[in-house]
Design a protein around this motif. Structure first.
Motif, short mmCIF file in Angstrom:
data_model
loop_
_atom_site.label_atom_id
_atom_site.label_comp_id
_atom_site.label_asym_id
_atom_site.label_seq_id
_atom_site.Cartn_x
_atom_site.Cartn_y
_atom_site.Cartn_z
N ILE A 93 0.85 -1.20 0.00
CA ILE A 93 0.00 0.00 0.00
C ILE A 93 0.88 1.24 0.00
O ILE A 93 0.63 2.21 -0.71
CB ILE A 93 -0.94 -0.01 1.21
N ARG A 94 1.91 1.22 0.81
CA ARG A 94 2.81 2.37 0.88
C ARG A 94 3.50 2.61 -0.46
O ARG A 94 3.70 3.76 -0.87
CB ARG A 94 3.87 2.13 1.96
N LEU A 95 3.88 1.53 -1.14
CA LEU A 95 4.57 1.67 -2.42
C LEU A 95 3.68 2.39 -3.43
O LEU A 95 4.11 3.33 -4.09
CB LEU A 95 4.96 0.29 -2.95
N VAL A 96 2.42 1.96 -3.54
CA VAL A 96 1.49 2.61 -4.46
C VAL A 96 1.28 4.05 -4.06
O VAL A 96 1.23 4.97 -4.90
CB VAL A 96 0.15 1.85 -4.49
N GLN A 97 1.17 4.29 -2.76
CA GLN A 97 0.92 5.64 -2.28
C GLN A 97 2.12 6.56 -2.56
O GLN A 97 1.94 7.72 -2.96
CB GLN A 97 0.63 5.61 -0.78
N GLU A 98 3.31 6.05 -2.38
CA GLU A 98 4.50 6.87 -2.66
C GLU A 98 4.60 7.20 -4.14
O GLU A 98 5.01 8.29 -4.53
CB GLU A 98 5.76 6.13 -2.20
N GLU A 119 14.32 -3.45 -10.65
CA GLU A 119 14.93 -4.66 -10.09
C GLU A 119 14.49 -4.88 -8.65
O GLU A 119 14.25 -6.00 -8.21
CB GLU A 119 16.47 -4.57 -10.15
N ALA A 120 14.42 -3.74 -7.87
CA ALA A 120 14.01 -3.85 -6.47
C ALA A 120 12.58 -4.32 -6.35
O ALA A 120 12.24 -5.16 -5.51
CB ALA A 120 14.19 -2.50 -5.77
N VAL A 121 11.72 -3.79 -7.22
CA VAL A 121 10.32 -4.20 -7.20
C VAL A 121 10.20 -5.68 -7.58
O VAL A 121 9.44 -6.44 -6.98
CB VAL A 121 9.49 -3.33 -8.17
N GLN A 122 10.98 -6.12 -8.59
CA GLN A 122 10.94 -7.52 -9.00
C GLN A 122 11.43 -8.44 -7.88
O GLN A 122 10.87 -9.51 -7.66
CB GLN A 122 11.80 -7.71 -10.26
N LYS A 123 12.48 -8.02 -7.20
CA LYS A 123 13.01 -8.83 -6.11
C LYS A 123 12.00 -8.96 -4.98
O LYS A 123 11.80 -10.04 -4.42
CB LYS A 123 14.31 -8.21 -5.59
N ALA A 124 11.36 -7.83 -4.63
CA ALA A 124 10.35 -7.87 -3.57
C ALA A 124 9.20 -8.78 -3.98
O ALA A 124 8.67 -9.54 -3.16
CB ALA A 124 9.85 -6.45 -3.28
N ASN A 125 8.80 -8.72 -5.25
CA ASN A 125 7.69 -9.54 -5.73
C ASN A 125 8.08 -11.02 -5.70
O ASN A 125 7.28 -11.88 -5.32
CB ASN A 125 7.31 -9.11 -7.14
N ALA A 126 9.34 -11.31 -6.11
CA ALA A 126 9.80 -12.69 -6.11
C ALA A 126 9.85 -13.24 -4.69
O ALA A 126 9.49 -14.39 -4.44
CB ALA A 126 11.19 -12.78 -6.76
N THR A 127 10.30 -12.42 -3.74
CA THR A 127 10.35 -12.84 -2.33
C THR A 127 8.96 -13.13 -1.81
O THR A 127 8.73 -14.11 -1.10
CB THR A 127 11.02 -11.75 -1.49
N LEU A 128 8.01 -12.28 -2.16
CA LEU A 128 6.62 -12.47 -1.72
C LEU A 128 6.07 -13.77 -2.29
O LEU A 128 5.41 -14.54 -1.58
CB LEU A 128 5.78 -11.27 -2.18
N ILE A 129 6.32 -14.04 -3.58
CA ILE A 129 5.84 -15.27 -4.20
C ILE A 129 6.48 -16.50 -3.54
O ILE A 129 5.81 -17.50 -3.27
CB ILE A 129 6.14 -15.24 -5.71
#
Length: 396
Positions: free
Chosen positions: A249-254, A331-341
């Protein structure tokens, strides 16, 4: 840009600063057990313990479901009302201004430029009136796009405020899950320390002919205890997923905040600068046309025109560079998404493993039940000859 749009942009600046200054609270990480809880917090945990009835399977299965139902509502609100606007209509409007300005060229005005073969064929030159008309057309397009940008800015501000509410609801749900988890763990501790030992003592104290029924009650209590343990584990997984949604949520808001700031800066600073440069281009050309007969004035006009073009190019380069800068590393967003998955997959794997173990335990329980029934039948048959009853066989 019209005076009305300029005033609206200036008025919006205060609201932008107010929205971007909001600091969202951080979620807590530790679950406070009942033994360490104090005051109202302990009362809330005890209240949720009261929702449990170990003799009612439905009570265990639905434990915490009231809080979990809120997660579905929150997720639906997020999918329906929250979008990343950085690649949406607002970005299109910003690109529209740049496209409009790129279509405006000062070279069309130069009466000394080499004419194209088409202009030579038709005997056309580069009239000043045509250039002025082109300038007015560009100005009208800029006014239209800046008005659209104001609309996008207000929409983004509403989205940011909605995200604040969404974040608060999600954080409240996160804290509510902590209360249910603490209540469940406290109930498990109570069962292990008091209820189950008391039931075991009760079984031993029963006459032999009643020990089978009493043992079944003990087995049911232990089974309910295991169901509650699995339910508490599910609540912990849900709490972890909820915690991961908070930074999303914070990411979208930022992203929205950054775009709002960029739009406001464009309206308040960049657009007036562009308009000034365009107005300078017209003014310089008028001076150049009036001083065409004077060589010195003509040279000076050429120098001013050159400098103005360089300034416009440099300013455009700086503005374009700043506009095209990204907010986050992909890359940071992809890494965060991969970690979440990976986390979700790991949770699913653990759940599958637990399901397999429970299935194996069910087979063993059925096997033991069959053995017990066969033993009781044998004891009854034996009792016909010896006088022993089924209770004696079980007790032996």
């Amino acid at each position: 840009m019209t005076e009305d749009i300029r005033q609206k942009a200036a008025q919006t600046l205060a609201e932008v600063e107010k929205v971007t200054a909001v600091i969202l609270p951080e979620p807590g990480t530790a679950i406070v057990p009942l033994a360490e809880a104090k005051g109202d917090h302990a009362a809330e945990i005890t209240k949720r313990m009261g929702e449990l009835d170990m003799g009612n399977t439905q009570s265990i299965i639905s434990f915490g479901s009231r809080a979990q139902a809120e997660l579905q509502v929150i997720s639906q609100e997020m999918l329906a009302g929250v979008k990343n606007k950085d690649v949406g209509p607002a970005g299109d409007s910003l690109r529209g201004i740049v496209t409009t300005l790129r279509g405006f060229t000062v070279s069309e005005l130069d009466v000394r430029r080499e004419r194209s073969w088409w202009e030579k064929l038709l005997g056309r030159g580069a009239p000043f009136a045509k250039f002025v008309a082109r300038f007015e057309e560009v100005q009208g397009q800029i006014d239209k796009i800046t008005n659209e940008l104001l609309g996008h800015e207000h929409t983004l501000l509403k989205d940011i405020k909605s995200l604040d509410v969404l974040y608060e609801k999600t954080l409240s749900f996160y804290d509510e899950l902590a209360l249910y988890i603490a209540a469940g763990e406290a109930k498990l501790a109570e069962l292990d320390a008091t209820d189950i030992p008391a039931k075991e003592a009760y079984v031993k104290a029963q006459p032999e002919d009643k020990q089978v029924m009493a043992a079944q009650e003990l087995r049911d209590l232990r089974s309910a205890r295991d169901d509650l343990e699995r339910r508490v584990h599910d609540l912990k997984l849900t709490r972890q997923v909820t915690m991961q949604s908070l930074p999303s949520i914070r990411l979208v808001q930022e992203n929205d905040k950054s775009l709002v700031t960029k739009i406001n800066s464009t309206l308040v600073n960049t657009v007036p600068l562009w308009e000034t440069q365009l107005a300078q281009a017209v003014t310089i050309q008028r001076s150049r046309e009036a001083a065409e007969a004077i060589r010195g004035a003509n040279d000076l006009t050429n120098e001013l025109l050159t400098r103005n073009a360089e300034n416009l190019q440099e300013t455009n380069r700086v503005v374009r560079t700043e506009m095209e800068r990204g907010v986050f590393d992909i890359e940071a967003v992809q890494k965060a998404n991969a970690t979440l998955i990976a986390t979700i997959n790991e949770s699913l794997a653990i759940a599958d493993e637990g399901k397999a173990k429970r299935a194996a335990a069910e087979v063993e329980l059925q096997k033991m039940e069959t053995e017990l029934r066969d033993t009781l039948a044998a004891a009854k048959a034996k009792g016909t000859g010896t006088g022993y009853n089924a209770g004696t066989a079980v007790g032996g």
